[in-house]
Motif scaffolding. Structure first.
Motif, PDB file in Angstrom:
ATOM      1  N   ILE A   1       4.971  -3.530   1.673  1.00 61.84           N
ATOM      2  CA  ILE A   1       3.680  -4.161   1.972  1.00 61.84           C
ATOM      3  C   ILE A   1       3.886  -5.523   2.623  1.00 61.84           C
ATOM      4  O   ILE A   1       3.264  -5.848   3.646  1.00 61.84           O
ATOM      5  N   LEU A   2       4.769  -6.341   2.041  1.00 60.68           N
ATOM      6  CA  LEU A   2       5.005  -7.673   2.588  1.00 60.68           C
ATOM      7  C   LEU A   2       5.648  -7.605   3.966  1.00 60.68           C
ATOM      8  O   LEU A   2       5.308  -8.392   4.860  1.00 60.68           O
TER       9      LEU A   2
ATOM     10  N   GLY B   1       4.596   6.689  -4.187  1.00 65.41           N
ATOM     11  CA  GLY B   1       3.290   7.243  -4.482  1.00 65.41           C
ATOM     12  C   GLY B   1       2.188   6.559  -3.683  1.00 65.41           C
ATOM     13  O   GLY B   1       2.447   5.860  -2.702  1.00 65.41           O
ATOM     14  N   LYS B   2       0.961   6.716  -4.112  1.00 65.67           N
ATOM     15  CA  LYS B   2      -0.186   6.191  -3.378  1.00 65.67           C
ATOM     16  C   LYS B   2      -0.264   4.676  -3.509  1.00 65.67           C
ATOM     17  O   LYS B   2      -0.112   4.118  -4.589  1.00 65.67           O
ATOM     18  N   ILE B   3      -0.507   4.000  -2.381  1.00 62.67           N
ATOM     19  CA  ILE B   3      -0.689   2.548  -2.376  1.00 62.67           C
ATOM     20  C   ILE B   3      -2.176   2.236  -2.457  1.00 62.67           C
ATOM     21  O   ILE B   3      -2.977   2.697  -1.637  1.00 62.67           O
ATOM     22  N   LYS B   4      -2.552   1.451  -3.446  1.00 61.63           N
ATOM     23  CA  LYS B   4      -3.957   1.096  -3.656  1.00 61.63           C
ATOM     24  C   LYS B   4      -4.196  -0.356  -3.248  1.00 61.63           C
ATOM     25  O   LYS B   4      -3.270  -1.142  -3.084  1.00 61.63           O
ATOM     26  N   ARG B   5      -5.473  -0.689  -3.096  1.00 62.02           N
ATOM     27  CA  ARG B   5      -5.828  -2.054  -2.703  1.00 62.02           C
ATOM     28  C   ARG B   5      -5.279  -3.081  -3.701  1.00 62.02           C
ATOM     29  O   ARG B   5      -4.800  -4.157  -3.313  1.00 62.02           O
TER      30      ARG B   5
ATOM     31  N   GLY C   1      -9.943  -3.548   7.313  1.00 60.01           N
ATOM     32  CA  GLY C   1      -9.881  -2.177   6.856  1.00 60.01           C
ATOM     33  C   GLY C   1      -8.834  -1.342   7.567  1.00 60.01           C
ATOM     34  O   GLY C   1      -8.218  -0.467   6.975  1.00 60.01           O
ATOM     35  N   ASN C   2      -8.613  -1.634   8.856  1.00 61.94           N
ATOM     36  CA  ASN C   2      -7.625  -0.860   9.604  1.00 61.94           C
ATOM     37  C   ASN C   2      -6.213  -1.101   9.073  1.00 61.94           C
ATOM     38  O   ASN C   2      -5.418  -0.171   8.944  1.00 61.94           O
ATOM     39  N   TYR C   3      -5.889  -2.354   8.813  1.00 67.43           N
ATOM     40  CA  TYR C   3      -4.569  -2.663   8.293  1.00 67.43           C
ATOM     41  C   TYR C   3      -4.389  -2.061   6.899  1.00 67.43           C
ATOM     42  O   TYR C   3      -3.315  -1.559   6.565  1.00 67.43           O
ATOM     43  N   LEU C   4      -5.426  -2.117   6.095  1.00 72.99           N
ATOM     44  CA  LEU C   4      -5.364  -1.519   4.764  1.00 72.99           C
ATOM     45  C   LEU C   4      -5.083  -0.029   4.866  1.00 72.99           C
ATOM     46  O   LEU C   4      -4.230   0.507   4.150  1.00 72.99           O
ATOM     47  N   LYS C   5      -5.787   0.641   5.775  1.00 72.21           N
ATOM     48  CA  LYS C   5      -5.605   2.089   5.950  1.00 72.21           C
ATOM     49  C   LYS C   5      -4.195   2.396   6.431  1.00 72.21           C
ATOM     50  O   LYS C   5      -3.581   3.383   6.012  1.00 72.21           O
ATOM     51  N   GLU C   6      -3.665   1.552   7.316  1.00 75.52           N
ATOM     52  CA  GLU C   6      -2.319   1.782   7.824  1.00 75.52           C
ATOM     53  C   GLU C   6      -1.271   1.651   6.712  1.00 75.52           C
ATOM     54  O   GLU C   6      -0.328   2.438   6.630  1.00 75.52           O
ATOM     55  N   ILE C   7      -1.426   0.646   5.870  1.00 72.85           N
ATOM     56  CA  ILE C   7      -0.493   0.473   4.758  1.00 72.85           C
ATOM     57  C   ILE C   7      -0.560   1.675   3.831  1.00 72.85           C
ATOM     58  O   ILE C   7       0.470   2.200   3.389  1.00 72.85           O
ATOM     59  N   GLN C   8      -1.774   2.129   3.521  1.00 73.14           N
ATOM     60  CA  GLN C   8      -1.925   3.269   2.628  1.00 73.14           C
ATOM     61  C   GLN C   8      -1.382   4.552   3.240  1.00 73.14           C
ATOM     62  O   GLN C   8      -1.004   5.475   2.518  1.00 73.14           O
ATOM     63  N   ASN C   9      -1.320   4.604   4.573  1.00 78.79           N
ATOM     64  CA  ASN C   9      -0.755   5.765   5.267  1.00 78.79           C
ATOM     65  C   ASN C   9       0.721   5.561   5.618  1.00 78.79           C
ATOM     66  O   ASN C   9       1.291   6.345   6.360  1.00 78.79           O
TER      67      ASN C   9
ATOM     68  N   ASP D   1       3.739  -8.010  15.604  1.00 79.71           N
ATOM     69  CA  ASP D   1       4.824  -7.495  16.439  1.00 79.71           C
ATOM     70  C   ASP D   1       4.869  -5.977  16.442  1.00 79.71           C
ATOM     71  O   ASP D   1       5.281  -5.362  17.438  1.00 79.71           O
ATOM     72  N   LEU D   2       4.445  -5.366  15.332  1.00 76.22           N
ATOM     73  CA  LEU D   2       4.436  -3.906  15.270  1.00 76.22           C
ATOM     74  C   LEU D   2       3.373  -3.329  16.198  1.00 76.22           C
ATOM     75  O   LEU D   2       3.605  -2.308  16.863  1.00 76.22           O
ATOM     76  N   HIS D   3       2.221  -3.985  16.245  1.00 71.57           N
ATOM     77  CA  HIS D   3       1.129  -3.479  17.074  1.00 71.57           C
ATOM     78  C   HIS D   3       1.260  -3.909  18.531  1.00 71.57           C
ATOM     79  O   HIS D   3       0.806  -3.200  19.436  1.00 71.57           O
ATOM     80  N   TYR D   4       1.871  -5.067  18.739  1.00 75.96           N
ATOM     81  CA  TYR D   4       1.994  -5.587  20.109  1.00 75.96           C
ATOM     82  C   TYR D   4       3.461  -5.994  20.367  1.00 75.96           C
ATOM     83  O   TYR D   4       3.774  -7.179  20.430  1.00 75.96           O
ATOM     84  N   PRO D   5       4.330  -4.989  20.467  1.00 76.04           N
ATOM     85  CA  PRO D   5       5.746  -5.291  20.687  1.00 76.04           C
ATOM     86  C   PRO D   5       5.964  -6.026  22.007  1.00 76.04           C
ATOM     87  O   PRO D   5       5.254  -5.774  22.996  1.00 76.04           O
TER      88      PRO D   5
END
Length: 271
Positions: A255-256, A123-127, A149-157, A264-268
């Motif tokens: 999340i963890l 389901g939806k991931i909240k802060r 905020g960007n990382y938070l948005k990515e986790i929620q997406n 590493d995910l953003h800069y492989p």
């Protein structure tokens, strides 16, 4: 006295199994959580839940708890260990094919658990979910991370969710001899049993291994958290087993994983 209680625990389960074989398949859920250097009174725990069909959509539910308490005596500085035992039984109503449905789920060797199934389950991931997750210990210890905020948005997406599921399927097994936190799910009858083992020491219990006595086969690396959430229907509300069937385990684990691997995910690394 301690040895007697441990022996009684396993004899107790076996007696129920022998009795249950008159009705067909029996579902046994067993957990064991402890360590050799345990000093936390709430840490050590063994629990067994046995579900048997007794007719007319009625299932007998037998719950047995075996809890070890440890503390250091302030005067003598010696470790004091005590044990509590608890047995409860009741009758619950379920669909007649509940156990057979669980058995079918356990016997599958299909390892095609999808990202969409994960999203539907979590389901939806909240802060607040992220704040709770980062308090949990990981293989690297506790995480003390700030995320923008960007990382938070990515986790929620559910960013990189496909990579996370691939990680689960390929994760190495952690073998320990002094700490354990495991769940065993068994379907047994007079001629066969199927057992699933999940390790919750460092993660959400995935992947899991399945052993089928009838075919003498063992399959490793299967992903099927839906099985645990289905078992939530039969686990008593105050049972420690609830900790193993909550969707929080899988949401927190994702999340963890994301927070630990975000760089590493953003800069492989270039090969």
């Amino acid at each position: 006295m301690i040895r007697f209680k441990i022996l009684f625990f396993f004899l107790f389960c076996k007696i129920i199994l022998l009795k249950a074989q008159n009705f067909g398949d029996t579902l046994i859920i067993f957990c064991s959580k402890d360590s050799y250097w345990n000093s936390n009174p709430k840490y050590a725990h063994k629990e067994s839940l046995v579900i048997t069909y007794i007719g007319n959509n009625n299932f007998q539910r037998n719950l047995y708890k075996f809890i070890k308490h440890s503390k250091i005596d302030k005067k003598s500085q010696k470790l004091i260990i005590s044990f509590d035992t608890l047995f409860k039984t009741d009758i619950i109503k379920l669909d007649t094919d509940f156990i057979s449905g669980i058995k079918k789920e356990m016997e599958t060797t299909n390892n095609n658990f999808t990202s969409q199934e994960f999203i539907n389950m979590v389901g939806k991931i909240k802060r607040k979910h992220i704040r709770t997750a980062i308090k949990k210990p990981t293989k690297k210890g506790k995480l003390y991370l700030n995320f923008d905020g960007n990382y938070l948005k990515e986790i929620q997406n559910f960013a990189y969710l496909n990579e996370y599921i691939i990680y689960l399927k390929n994760i190495g097994k952690y073998y320990t001899t002094d700490v354990w936190n495991s769940l065993f799910i068994t379907i047994e009858n007079a001629s066969n049993y199927v057992t699933i083992h999940q390790d919750f020491l460092y993660n959400s219990g995935q992947p899991m291994s399945v052993y089928n006595k009838n075919t003498d086969t063992r399959v490793f690396g299967l992903i099927n958290p839906l099985l645990n959430t289905k078992l939530a229907k039969v686990i008593p509300r105050k049972s420690y087993l609830k900790n193993y069937v909550t969707i929080n385990n899988y949401r927190d684990d994702y999340i963890l994983w994301y927070l630990e691997n975000q760089f590493d995910l953003h800069y492989p690394k270039k090969k």
